[in-house]
Design a protein around this motif. Sequence first.
Motif, PDB file in Angstrom:
ATOM      1  N   VAL A 225      74.533   5.946 -10.510  1.00 13.96           N
ATOM      2  CA  VAL A 225      73.696   6.817 -10.352  1.00 13.96           C
ATOM      3  C   VAL A 225      73.135   6.394  -8.847  1.00 13.96           C
ATOM      4  O   VAL A 225      73.173   7.340  -7.864  1.00 13.96           O
ATOM      5  CB  VAL A 225      72.310   7.043 -11.056  1.00 13.96           C
ATOM      6  N   ALA A 226      73.036   5.093  -8.670  1.00 12.57           N
ATOM      7  CA  ALA A 226      72.544   4.737  -7.144  1.00 12.57           C
ATOM      8  C   ALA A 226      73.576   4.745  -6.203  1.00 12.57           C
ATOM      9  O   ALA A 226      73.388   4.976  -4.977  1.00 12.57           O
ATOM     10  CB  ALA A 226      72.201   2.979  -7.418  1.00 12.57           C
ATOM     11  N   ALA A 227      74.977   4.650  -6.828  1.00 13.32           N
ATOM     12  CA  ALA A 227      76.094   4.926  -5.717  1.00 13.32           C
ATOM     13  C   ALA A 227      76.267   6.423  -5.377  1.00 13.32           C
ATOM     14  O   ALA A 227      76.245   6.499  -4.116  1.00 13.32           O
ATOM     15  CB  ALA A 227      77.506   4.760  -6.591  1.00 13.32           C
ATOM     16  N   ARG A 228      75.619   7.168  -6.170  1.00 15.82           N
ATOM     17  CA  ARG A 228      75.590   8.795  -5.745  1.00 15.82           C
ATOM     18  C   ARG A 228      74.645   8.847  -4.810  1.00 15.82           C
ATOM     19  O   ARG A 228      74.589   9.751  -3.895  1.00 15.82           O
ATOM     20  CB  ARG A 228      75.493   9.705  -6.887  1.00 15.82           C
ATOM     21  N   ILE A 229      73.488   8.270  -5.041  1.00  9.47           N
ATOM     22  CA  ILE A 229      72.201   8.412  -3.970  1.00  9.47           C
ATOM     23  C   ILE A 229      72.415   7.914  -2.669  1.00  9.47           C
ATOM     24  O   ILE A 229      72.243   8.670  -1.858  1.00  9.47           O
ATOM     25  CB  ILE A 229      71.023   7.708  -4.655  1.00  9.47           C
ATOM     26  N   ILE A 230      73.347   6.605  -2.403  1.00  9.18           N
ATOM     27  CA  ILE A 230      73.432   6.136  -1.179  1.00  9.18           C
ATOM     28  C   ILE A 230      74.741   6.636  -0.567  1.00  9.18           C
ATOM     29  O   ILE A 230      75.056   6.330   0.325  1.00  9.18           O
ATOM     30  CB  ILE A 230      73.406   4.603  -1.216  1.00  9.18           C
ATOM     31  N   ALA A 231      75.338   7.707  -1.023  1.00 12.95           N
ATOM     32  CA  ALA A 231      76.751   8.225  -0.890  1.00 12.95           C
ATOM     33  C   ALA A 231      76.672   8.644   0.865  1.00 12.95           C
ATOM     34  O   ALA A 231      77.659   8.668   1.574  1.00 12.95           O
ATOM     35  CB  ALA A 231      77.180   9.026  -1.758  1.00 12.95           C
ATOM     36  N   ASN A 232      75.493   9.333   1.307  1.00 15.91           N
ATOM     37  CA  ASN A 232      75.361   9.652   2.561  1.00 15.91           C
ATOM     38  C   ASN A 232      74.978   8.749   3.592  1.00 15.91           C
ATOM     39  O   ASN A 232      74.883   9.244   4.751  1.00 15.91           O
ATOM     40  CB  ASN A 232      74.324  11.254   2.488  1.00 15.91           C
ATOM     41  N   ILE A 233      74.774   7.751   3.053  1.00 14.70           N
ATOM     42  CA  ILE A 233      74.301   6.676   4.093  1.00 14.70           C
ATOM     43  C   ILE A 233      75.593   6.039   4.587  1.00 14.70           C
ATOM     44  O   ILE A 233      76.245   5.585   3.939  1.00 14.70           O
ATOM     45  CB  ILE A 233      73.289   5.693   3.380  1.00 14.70           C
ATOM     46  N   PRO A 234      75.709   6.024   6.152  1.00 12.65           N
ATOM     47  CA  PRO A 234      76.904   5.535   6.585  1.00 12.65           C
ATOM     48  C   PRO A 234      76.867   4.174   6.481  1.00 12.65           C
ATOM     49  O   PRO A 234      76.262   3.239   6.178  1.00 12.65           O
ATOM     50  CB  PRO A 234      76.689   5.888   7.930  1.00 12.65           C
ATOM     51  N   ARG A 235      78.361   3.733   6.390  1.00 15.54           N
ATOM     52  CA  ARG A 235      78.813   1.963   6.502  1.00 15.54           C
ATOM     53  C   ARG A 235      78.190   1.485   5.208  1.00 15.54           C
ATOM     54  O   ARG A 235      78.142   0.215   5.201  1.00 15.54           O
ATOM     55  CB  ARG A 235      78.109   1.366   7.599  1.00 15.54           C
ATOM     56  N   LEU A 236      78.197   2.096   3.928  1.00 20.55           N
ATOM     57  CA  LEU A 236      77.786   1.565   3.007  1.00 20.55           C
ATOM     58  C   LEU A 236      78.805   1.429   1.592  1.00 20.55           C
ATOM     59  O   LEU A 236      78.751   1.657   0.661  1.00 20.55           O
ATOM     60  CB  LEU A 236      76.520   2.105   2.076  1.00 20.55           C
ATOM     61  N   ASP A 237      80.233   1.623   2.251  1.00 24.88           N
ATOM     62  CA  ASP A 237      81.459   1.723   1.462  1.00 24.88           C
ATOM     63  C   ASP A 237      81.528   0.798   0.511  1.00 24.88           C
ATOM     64  O   ASP A 237      81.716   0.751  -0.645  1.00 24.88           O
ATOM     65  CB  ASP A 237      82.533   1.941   2.280  1.00 24.88           C
ATOM     66  N   ALA A 238      81.198  -0.765   1.139  1.00 25.81           N
ATOM     67  CA  ALA A 238      81.490  -1.544   0.337  1.00 25.81           C
ATOM     68  C   ALA A 238      80.522  -1.860  -0.625  1.00 25.81           C
ATOM     69  O   ALA A 238      80.751  -2.444  -1.938  1.00 25.81           O
ATOM     70  CB  ALA A 238      81.427  -3.067   1.280  1.00 25.81           C
ATOM     71  N   VAL A 239      79.344  -1.399  -0.466  1.00 24.93           N
ATOM     72  CA  VAL A 239      78.083  -1.489  -1.351  1.00 24.93           C
ATOM     73  C   VAL A 239      78.422  -0.401  -2.447  1.00 24.93           C
ATOM     74  O   VAL A 239      78.541  -1.036  -3.804  1.00 24.93           O
ATOM     75  CB  VAL A 239      76.818  -1.039  -0.687  1.00 24.93           C
ATOM     76  N   ARG A 240      79.034   0.675  -2.273  1.00 25.11           N
ATOM     77  CA  ARG A 240      79.402   1.793  -3.324  1.00 25.11           C
ATOM     78  C   ARG A 240      80.279   1.079  -4.160  1.00 25.11           C
ATOM     79  O   ARG A 240      80.481   1.405  -5.558  1.00 25.11           O
ATOM     80  CB  ARG A 240      79.481   2.909  -2.718  1.00 25.11           C
ATOM     81  N   ALA A 241      81.479   0.471  -3.523  1.00 27.88           N
ATOM     82  CA  ALA A 241      82.343  -0.308  -4.252  1.00 27.88           C
ATOM     83  C   ALA A 241      81.985  -1.010  -5.257  1.00 27.88           C
ATOM     84  O   ALA A 241      82.417  -1.129  -6.454  1.00 27.88           O
ATOM     85  CB  ALA A 241      83.519  -0.717  -3.472  1.00 27.88           C
ATOM     86  N   ILE A 242      80.906  -2.055  -4.824  1.00 31.73           N
ATOM     87  CA  ILE A 242      80.406  -3.008  -5.802  1.00 31.73           C
ATOM     88  C   ILE A 242      79.455  -2.024  -6.760  1.00 31.73           C
ATOM     89  O   ILE A 242      79.718  -2.464  -8.263  1.00 31.73           O
ATOM     90  CB  ILE A 242      79.184  -3.984  -5.019  1.00 31.73           C
TER      91      ILE A 242
END
Length: 378
Positions: A225-242
């Motif tokens: 759910v958190a990964a979906r929330i931050i999906a539109n914040i730029p440069r957080l691809d590494a965070v979403r992968a984690i």
Amino acid sequence: MTIGGRPPILFVDDDPQLLEAMSRLLHRRFDVTGAADGNQAIALAAERQFTVVISDYSMPGMNGVSLLRTIRTMQPDAVRILLTGQADLSAAIDAVNEGSIFRFLEKPCASETLIGALDAACIQHDLVVGERVLLERTLHGSVAALVDILAISQPGAFGRASRVKRLAHDIAGDLEVPNWWAVDVAAMVSQIGTISLAPSVVDKLSTGAGLTQEETAAVAEIPRVAARIIANIPRLDAVRAILLGIGRPAGSSTDETPLGARLLTLAFAFDDLLTASVEPEEAVRRLTSHIDRYDPDLLARLHALHQPQQEAPPVREVTLDAVQPGMIFVTDVRTADGKLLIARGQEATEGLVTRINNYWADLPIAGAVYVTTGTGPA
């Protein structure tokens, strides 16, 4: 670093007379450093940052295109210019087209043309750096805002995130973890996903009460759910992968599951057991019995971290209005009617201390407030 307002320029050419002439020509507008070949230029670039690097194409050993490609990896913000003769024109055009070089100048180059190109390069540098700084501030501000909202609205979830972030660092120790910043951010924003849970489930997570099978499945989805929330914040691809990798079994390919995700998977599981009042040594034993779920190397580090002989950090009792930034709460802080104000494991920040002094100092608190300023296994 600009000296006296002059942008630092690295000029590379194997002709010492040309280097001296360029220094005389440019020194009033630019802080010029000369290099006689590619190796010397690389050594200089390792020592200081340059706004512009301008290099001749034809040099012994390393040509100008190869040098500027290397500079690009060392100093991505440095703007690169290539000087080339007519015979090297095709190579220069290829270098510009592939994005390694901002501009090329044909030799011999008129002084007005050279200075104009350097001025344009400095403007380009300022634009690139300014955009990056703006994006970074936007990124940091967005994450900070989300975490602040979490701390105010869900102190229990915020405390869980704070404990897990610290525990992940303890487990890793001297282990080289790629993108540590991404692990820290993932730990803190992961609990934003608690907005998808019923309040009763959030309370159970905070107190360590048992969860139903359905509630356990919902809690497991919090990082997604958190990964979906931050999906539109730029440069957080590494965070979403984690975030997307948290909870994957240890048998999953390590190529697919980042080390940071495996760290947080173990840290969350360990923290949940401690929250349920399981002693650390017993918690490690239980986790080790499910070795298929967790990274065995990280489990070994956790086991070494929580041996019985390990000395616990010093704990002291304070009044709420005596809390200082840097203190870590050992127990939950609740009002007399049971409302959670601060979760165990949360570190006192300037903002939290201000909130305590402005809003909570006179509230009746249930029990004593225990804090630690030490580090080590809790």
